[in-house]
Design an enzyme around this catalytic site. Structure first.
Site, PDB file in Angstrom:
ATOM      1  CB  SER A  90      -0.928  -0.006   1.201  1.00  0.00           C
ATOM      2  OG  SER A  90      -0.256   0.548   2.307  1.00  0.00           O
ATOM      3  CE  LYS A  91      -0.928   7.316  -3.331  1.00  0.00           C
ATOM      4  NZ  LYS A  91      -2.052   8.208  -3.523  1.00  0.00           N
TER       5      LYS A  91
END
Ligand code: GLU
Length: 492
Positions: A259-260
Site C-alpha cells: 500500500s501507498k
C-alpha cells in the site's frame, strides 16, 4: 480461438504497480499468441471520478511500454477510441447496458428493487447481529409487474438486482487456481444497475467483455470473489464464458498487501525518480510469475516468448525495492551515457545545480560528470546527491580518517608536486589523470595508497569514491588547483 485480452482500469488518479503488472501480463499473453490487447476505461463509479486521471493512466501505460492495440488512446492530448468494438469507456456505453439489463429483466435473472438505503442498512445490521451473511432478502421480487411499472413510471428511485437462485453451486475454472466453487447462499443479489442509471462494475464488466470478444480475463485476485456472480451472468445471457486468471497480490516485505503508506507504489513515483521502464517491467514481471530457469534479466521479447499463465503463482509476490534497484542499476549500466545524461539533466536543473542553457552549452562536461556516477546509480534521481562533489571547491573535510591522511608527513610535498603538474598541464584529460600519478611516483617515491588516498581527499573531500582520472578531468585545472589550496587549511 482468437486471443483477446483486456486491461480495465478505473482511473483513480495514480497507477499502482500492481496495475502495471496486470497490464503487462495481459500484454504478454496477447503478444505471444498474436492476439489483441485492449484497454477499457471503467468509470461507472461517478463518486470516484478524478479529473485528468485517464490521461495520467494512459501516460503511465505508454511509459511502461505496454501499448494496447484497441481501446482508449491519448493522441496529441485527445482521448480517442481505436478499434471497432467501442466505445471503450463505460460511461459512454449507457444505452448498451440498458438494452442488456432488459434481457435479464425479461428472463427473470434480474429484478427491480425499490428498498431505501435505510432499509437495506437495517436489514444488514439485523443479519449481522444474528450471525448471518448480510444479504438482500428479495422482498421486492414479490412486487407485481403493474406495481413495478407504475413506480418506475412515476420516477421512484430504484436499482436492478441480480436474481440468484437459492442454494446453487456456481463453478468456474481459474487457470492458476483450478476449479472454484461458490454456493449462492454465500452471495448477495448484486446490484446491477444503480439508481443513477449507471451500471455497477459487475454488470458492465460482463456485458463489455462479451461484446468486446474477450477470451481471457487476467486480473487481480481481489476480483476472484466476484467471479461467481459474473459466471452466473454469462449463464443468464447464454453467453460463452472466457478463461479466468486471477493474479496474486503484490505484497510488502511484511507480507501485507502493498500500500501507498509503505513507500512508492505508484508507477508515477518510479517515473519521477528516474527508473527505466524496461527495468520496472523486467522486475515486476517476476513478482508473481517465474520462468522455468533462474533467468533474472529479460528483454520484452524474451518475456513475450517465455511468459506463461500456467507459471503464475497462487501466493502473493513480495515487492523488494532493493531487488528492483539492482535490476534498474543493471539497465542504467547497459544504457548509453547520452541517454542517462539526458535523463539526469532535468534533475540537475530542478535542483538548481545548472540552468537549462548551461545544460546545452556544457553538455559534454555534464556527460563526463554523469559518467563518473553512471555505474553506481540505482535510479537516475540519485545523481543530485552525488554531483555536489563537483560543485563547490571549498570542500569541508569532516571525516577523521581523511584529515589524518592529509596530515601525513609526505603530503605537503605531494601537494606541491601535484600543484606544479596541474599548473603546467596543457589539458586535463583522462590520459593526464592516469599519467600524473605514475610520474609523481617515479619522481618522489610516494606510491600506492599514500599517493592516491590523500589525492582523493584533496579533490573530493572523501576517502572513497569514483575513479580519480575521471574526477580530475571533470573538475579541470582551476578547480583542481583551488582544491589543493583548500586542503592546506586542514594541515596542521
Ligand atoms: N475496473 C476494475 C479495476 O479497476 C477491473 C477489474 C477487472 O479486470 O475485471 O480493477
Amino acid at each position: 480461438m482468437d486471443v483477446r485480452v483486456r486491461f480495465a482500469p478505473s482511473p483513480t488518479g495514480f497507477v499502482h504497480i500492481g496495475s502495471l503488472r496486470t497490464a503487462l501480463y495481459n500484454y504478454l499473453s496477447a503478444k505471444q499468441k498474436n492476439g489483441k490487447y485492449i484497454l477499457r476505461v471503467e468509470d461507472t463509479d461517478r463518486n470516484r471520478k478524478v479529473e485528468g486521471a485517464i490521461e495520467g493512466m494512459l501516460n503511465a501505460m505508454e511509459w511502461g511500454l505496454v501499448p494496447h492495440d484497441e481501446g482508449v488512446k491519448l493522441v496529441e492530448g485527445q482521448l480517442l477510441d481505436v478499434g471497432d468494438l467501442g466505445p471503450y469507456t463505460q460511461s459512454e456505453r449507457l444505452p448498451i447496458y440498458k438494452e442488456y439489463i432488459n434481457t435479464l429483466l425479461n428472463n427473470g435473472s434480474a429484478y427491480h428493487c425499490f428498498c431505501s438505503k435505510e432499509r437495506i442498512d437495517e436489514l444488514r445490521e439485523e443479519q449481522k447481529n444474528k450471525g448471518l451473511t448480510p444479504k438482500y432478502d428479495k422482498i421486492c421480487l414479490q412486487l407485481s409487474k403493474e406495481e413495478i411499472d407504475t413506480r418506475v413510471k412515476v420516477g421512484e428511485p430504484h436499482v436492478i438486482r441480480l436474481n440468484l437462485p437459492a442454494n446453487t453451486d456456481i463453478k468456474f475454472k481459474d487457470i492458476v487456481r483450478g476449479e472454484v466453487v461458490v454456493n449462492t447462499e454465500d452471495l448477495d443479489d448484486q446490484v446491477l444497475m444503480k439508481s443513477d442509471g449507471f451500471p455497477t462494475y459487475h454488470f458492465a464488466v460482463v456485458v463489455d467483455d462479451h461484446l468486446m470478444k474477450i477470451s481471457h480475463i487476467i486480473r487481480g485476485e481481489e476480483w476472484l470473489i466476484s467471479t461467481p456472480k459474473h459466471i452466473f451472468l454469462y449463464e443468464a445471457f447464454g453467453w460463452e464464458k472466457p478463461e479466468y486468471v486471477h493474479l496474486p497480490n503484490i505484497l510488502n516485505a511484511d507480507k501485507k498487501k502493498l500500500s501507498k503508506r509503505q513507500g512508492d507504489v505508484a508507477v508515477e513515483d518510479f517515473m519521477k525518480k528516474g527508473y527505466l521502464p524496461e527495468a520496472l517491467i523486467n522486475y515486476i514481471a517476476l513478482v508473481g510469475w517465474s520462468p522455468e530457469d533462474n533467468q533474472e534479466i529479460f528483454t520484452m521479447e524474451e518475456l513475450i516468448e517465455k511468459f506463461s499463465l500456467e507459471r503464475i503463482s497462487k501466493s502473493g509476490g513480495v515487492f523488494d525495492v532493493n531487488k528492483l534497484n539492482w535490476v534498474n542499476a543493471h539497465y542504467i549500466k547497459e544504457s548509453t551515457l547520452e541517454k542517462i545524461t539526458d535523463m539526469a539533466i532535468p534533475y540537475l536543473v530542478g535542483k538548481g545545480y545548472i540552468t537549462k542553457e548551461q545544460a546545452t552549452e556544457n553538455y559534454e562536461w555534464i556527460k563526463d560528470m554523469v559518467s563518473v556516477f553512471k555505474d553506481r546509480l540505482s535510479f537516475v534521481a540519485e545523481i543530485v546527491d552525488e554531483v555536489n562533489i563537483f560543485l563547490n571547491n571549498d570542500i569541508i573535510i569532516e571525516d577523521n580518517e581523511a584529515i589524518a591522511l592529509l596530515n601525513c608527513e609526505h603530503v605537503p610535498k605531494l601537494l606541491r608536486v601535484l600543484g606544479e603538474k596541474i599548473e603546467n598541464a596543457e589539458e586535463i584529460d583522462l590520459q593526464f589523470g592516469k599519467k600524473i600519478f605514475k610520474e609523481i611516483q617515479k619522481e618522489t617515491g610516494i606510491k600506492g595508497p599514500k599517493l592516491f588516498k590523500p589525492a582523493r581527499v584533496v579533490f573530493t573531500g572523501k576517502t572513497h569514491g569514483p575513479d580519480m582520472p575521471l574526477v580530475m578531468k571533470v573538475l579541470g585545472k582551476d578547480n583542481l588547483l583551488a582544491r589543493i589550496e583548500n586542503a592546506k587549511k586542514y594541515i596542521n
